[in-house]
Design a protein around this motif. Structure first.
Motif, PDB file in Angstrom:
ATOM      1  N   MET A   1       0.838  -1.214   0.000  1.00  0.00           N
ATOM      2  CA  MET A   1       0.000   0.000   0.000  1.00  0.00           C
ATOM      3  C   MET A   1       0.865   1.251   0.000  1.00  0.00           C
ATOM      4  SD  MET A   1      -3.284   0.678   0.419  1.00  0.00           S
ATOM      5  CE  MET A   1      -4.520  -0.344  -0.316  1.00  0.00           C
ATOM      6  N   GLN A   2       0.493   2.180  -0.798  1.00  0.00           N
ATOM      7  CA  GLN A   2       1.216   3.455  -0.788  1.00  0.00           C
ATOM      8  C   GLN A   2       0.333   4.577  -1.306  1.00  0.00           C
ATOM      9  OE1 GLN A   2       5.303   3.821  -1.314  1.00  0.00           O
ATOM     10  NE2 GLN A   2       5.171   5.203  -3.058  1.00  0.00           N
ATOM     11  N   VAL A  61      -3.405   6.271  -4.996  1.00  0.00           N
ATOM     12  CA  VAL A  61      -3.424   5.195  -4.018  1.00  0.00           C
ATOM     13  C   VAL A  61      -3.050   3.915  -4.756  1.00  0.00           C
ATOM     14  CG1 VAL A  61      -4.828   3.868  -2.414  1.00  0.00           C
ATOM     15  CG2 VAL A  61      -5.217   6.334  -2.679  1.00  0.00           C
ATOM     16  N   ASP A  62      -1.896   3.375  -4.444  1.00  0.00           N
ATOM     17  CA  ASP A  62      -1.372   2.222  -5.184  1.00  0.00           C
ATOM     18  C   ASP A  62      -1.470   2.447  -6.694  1.00  0.00           C
ATOM     19  OD1 ASP A  62      -0.445   0.680  -3.168  1.00  0.00           O
ATOM     20  OD2 ASP A  62      -2.126  -0.714  -3.120  1.00  0.00           O
ATOM     21  N   GLY A  63      -1.120   3.629  -7.116  1.00  0.00           N
ATOM     22  CA  GLY A  63      -1.123   3.942  -8.545  1.00  0.00           C
ATOM     23  C   GLY A  63      -2.466   4.386  -9.102  1.00  0.00           C
ATOM     24  N   LEU A  64      -3.547   4.206  -8.325  1.00  0.00           N
ATOM     25  CA  LEU A  64      -4.878   4.619  -8.791  1.00  0.00           C
ATOM     26  C   LEU A  64      -5.120   6.080  -8.450  1.00  0.00           C
ATOM     27  CD1 LEU A  64      -7.200   1.706  -7.574  1.00  0.00           C
ATOM     28  CD2 LEU A  64      -6.419   2.145  -9.905  1.00  0.00           C
ATOM     29  N   ASP A  65      -5.580   6.835  -9.429  1.00  0.00           N
ATOM     30  CA  ASP A  65      -5.893   8.238  -9.186  1.00  0.00           C
ATOM     31  C   ASP A  65      -7.108   8.360  -8.262  1.00  0.00           C
ATOM     32  OD1 ASP A  65      -5.344  11.160 -10.551  1.00  0.00           O
ATOM     33  OD2 ASP A  65      -7.408  10.874  -9.862  1.00  0.00           O
ATOM     34  N   ARG A  70     -12.832   7.042  -7.379  1.00  0.00           N
ATOM     35  CA  ARG A  70     -13.415   7.380  -6.092  1.00  0.00           C
ATOM     36  C   ARG A  70     -14.143   6.228  -5.419  1.00  0.00           C
ATOM     37  NH1 ARG A  70     -16.151  13.226  -5.258  1.00  0.00           N
ATOM     38  NH2 ARG A  70     -17.706  12.025  -4.131  1.00  0.00           N
ATOM     39  N   ARG A  71     -14.991   5.558  -6.213  1.00  0.00           N
ATOM     40  CA  ARG A  71     -15.809   4.498  -5.606  1.00  0.00           C
ATOM     41  C   ARG A  71     -14.967   3.367  -5.074  1.00  0.00           C
ATOM     42  NH1 ARG A  71     -21.134   2.627  -8.642  1.00  0.00           N
ATOM     43  NH2 ARG A  71     -20.863   0.941  -7.139  1.00  0.00           N
ATOM     44  N   GLN A  72     -14.024   2.962  -5.907  1.00  0.00           N
ATOM     45  CA  GLN A  72     -13.169   1.845  -5.519  1.00  0.00           C
ATOM     46  C   GLN A  72     -12.356   2.203  -4.270  1.00  0.00           C
ATOM     47  OE1 GLN A  72     -10.605   0.627  -8.686  1.00  0.00           O
ATOM     48  NE2 GLN A  72      -9.621  -0.963  -7.440  1.00  0.00           N
TER      49      GLN A  72
END
Ligand SMILES: Nc1ncnc2c1ncn2[C@@H]1O[C@H](COP(=O)(O)OP(=O)(O)OP(=O)(O)O)[C@@H](O)[C@H]1O
Ligand SMILES: [Mg+2]
Length: 297
Positions: A1-2, A61-65, A70-72
């Motif tokens: 996690m990052q 968040v872990d590479g996700l914008d 948002r939902r995820q």
């Protein structure tokens, strides 16, 4: 996690620039966010939990914008706001069940199990049938913590979670978070209480006036204060002088006067010895020196 924060800014509608160009990486584990009133801690947290959009910049968040997913990301979040309060006629366990439902736990039997276990963990099982509104301040705080943790979130963001807890409860709370803290969980905790961070967080950031003043381990921050903490033996007469000249950390009555802990590079003219800094000293040292230099330059 990052979590990776790039060039983040938040300007409120009234022109308050609450977050200024923040660049920060938050790794797994417990992360402490420290800073004085108005530093921007809550603002940053509200952005991270997607309750508020930044004015510019990016959070991943872990590479996700954060904004595009948002939902995820929300489904991975647990959040305890600073001003957590509720108006409801629900009993304690009903409130937690409701929170679990909001968090997306559909199965009633799983919820029941999770709710009971969580009530146990935060020490509210005995109070499960009591009206949640009528719990004591500290118990409400614990219920707040429970609702943030109920869906086993991967990102836990708690804003001043220990406010209103007595010392024993504070320790219990710290231990609770420490046990949850694994390699695939991020726990971000904001606080004024330096001790909450020194005893639990491997990494921390110091915010001041919306800017990132320091990021690293508590030990690194403490190192910067080495040689700048003194124990001065002062007479009654010197006491007031010293109080005017230096930031005083503590004062203990001693023979013939006082023993005073101060943070200063030099204590010209006074009789004293250097002592090992702790995080509280380091915090004061940092605020006194670094920030003055910055604002003067
Ligand atoms: N809704 C808002 N509208 C305008 N300005 C705001 C708003 N919320 C916060 N601010 C301002 O933004 C700055 C940062 O506030 P924030 O609440 O993020 O600080 P904080 O570090 O959480 O402080 P505290 O330790 O007191 O909780 C402050 O100057 C505050 O007055
Ligand atoms: Mg705040």
């Amino acid at each position: 996690m990052q979590i990776t924060i790039n060039n983040l800014n938040k300007v409120y509608k009234n022109g308050n620039h609450a977050i200024k160009n923040i660049e920060l990486e938050i790794p797994s584990g417990m992360f402490g966010l420290l800073g004085p009133n108005g530093a921007g801690k809550s603002t940053l947290m509200r952005i991270l939990v997607t309750l508020m959009k930044p004015s510019s910049g990016q959070v991943k968040v872990d590479g996700l914008d954060l904004l595009k997913n948002r939902r995820q990301i929300r489904s991975m979040l647990g959040y305890l706001p600073q001003d957590f309060s509720f108006f409801s006629k629900l009993k304690t366990y009903e409130f937690l069940d409701y929170a679990a439902r909001l968090a997306g736990m559909k199965s009633a039997s799983k919820r029941r199990q999770a709710v009971d276990q969580m009530l146990e963990e935060v020490g509210l099982f005995e109070a499960r049938d009591r009206n949640a509104n009528k719990l004591s301040g500290g118990m409400k705080r614990r219920l707040g913590i429970a609702q943030a943790l109920i869906n086993e979130p991967k990102i836990i963001i708690v804003d001043e979670p220990t406010t209103g807890l007595d010392p024993e409860e504070r320790i219990r709370f710290r231990n609770l978070l420490s046990t949850i803290s694994t390699t695939d969980v991020i726990i971000i905790l904001s606080t004024h209480i330096v001790g909450d961070i020194s005893s639990t967080c491997h990494n921390m950031a110091l915010l001041n006036k919306g800017q990132l003043a320091f990021a690293g381990s508590p030990e690194e921050l403490v190192k910067q204060a080495e040689g700048s903490v003194w124990l001065i033996k002062a007479t009654e007469a010197e006491y007031l002088e010293i109080n005017e000249k230096f930031p005083v950390i503590s004062t203990i009555p001693a023979e013939g006067g006082w023993e005073i802990q101060v943070v200063a590079d030099e204590i010209n003219g006074y009789y004293g010895e250097q002592i090992e800094p702790n995080l509280e000293h380091a915090y004061v040292h940092f605020m006194e020196n670094k920030l003055n230099q910055w604002s003067n330059s």
